[in-house]
Design an enzyme around this catalytic site. Sequence first.
Site, PDB file in Angstrom:
ATOM      1  CG  ASP A   1      32.702  -8.146  73.209  1.00  0.00           C
ATOM      2  OD1 ASP A   1      33.091  -7.794  72.078  1.00  0.00           O
ATOM      3  OD2 ASP A   1      32.512  -7.344  74.144  1.00  0.00           O
TER       4      ASP A   1
ATOM      5  CG  ASN B   1      28.371  -6.247  64.559  1.00  0.00           C
ATOM      6  OD1 ASN B   1      28.177  -7.435  64.840  1.00  0.00           O
ATOM      7  ND2 ASN B   1      28.782  -5.381  65.482  1.00  0.00           N
TER       8      ASN B   1
END
Length: 259
Positions: free
Chosen positions: A34, A82
Amino acid sequence: MAIKEESVLALFNSNSDTDSVALKIPNHIAVIMDGNGRWAKKRFMPRVAGHKAGMNTVKRIAIAAQKLGVKVLTLYAFSTENWLRPTDEVSFLMQLPIDFFNDFVPDLVKNDVRVEVMGDIDALPSNTQKAVRRAITLTRECQSMVLNFALNYGGQQEIVNATRQIATLVQSGQLAVEDIDKQAIESVLATHQLGEYAMPDLMIRTSGELRTSNFMPYQLAYSELYFTDKFWPDFTDDDLKTAVLAYTKRDRRFGGLKK
């Protein structure tokens, strides 16, 4: 892949040149990579520049993990959520596996690292699918470590898919309801191909976020969790060792008590 107990790497300098610790190496490390976008924003760069930098970090950390003696490194590369990102960013992310594997597969073969992928690969663009499947084929004889990408993967969807498979087995008479147990469930999860290393020993998340974000919810039940404020592009070999050091110091009891 042969069964092997957790290995130990001696003499990691944790605080100073004289403070050395023997590391207990997790067999399976899972990583939520991340912070790529925030890394780029901090440098007044487009988000895609962060993803490209993150790809280079994958290369470094994959080899570092293999040298430590890790048996499986699972990386959360692209989630089912995503797809909600801007179209140009998604297109760039779909190109990344192509660039990554075209460039890095020779190094993976050299270091005896096998590529595996879990997730709905059939929903990816055809060129991305081709690159992924080619990497799997070219590295299939490698044995020292599995580099397992969670690609178009979502943990809740994985459980839905597993439930459907179990229901189909019951409906067809191949499995009795009373025989549905932990082993039966695990045999239809996306990680079943990892055998004895299916459950991560350690989960690392970068960027300071304190959640697992739909990543391996079944498999992480007894994993040790490690969070760092570093963005993924800044994560180094020493950061990996620091995470393993934190793991080494923990007492894993799996709900019981040690005698």
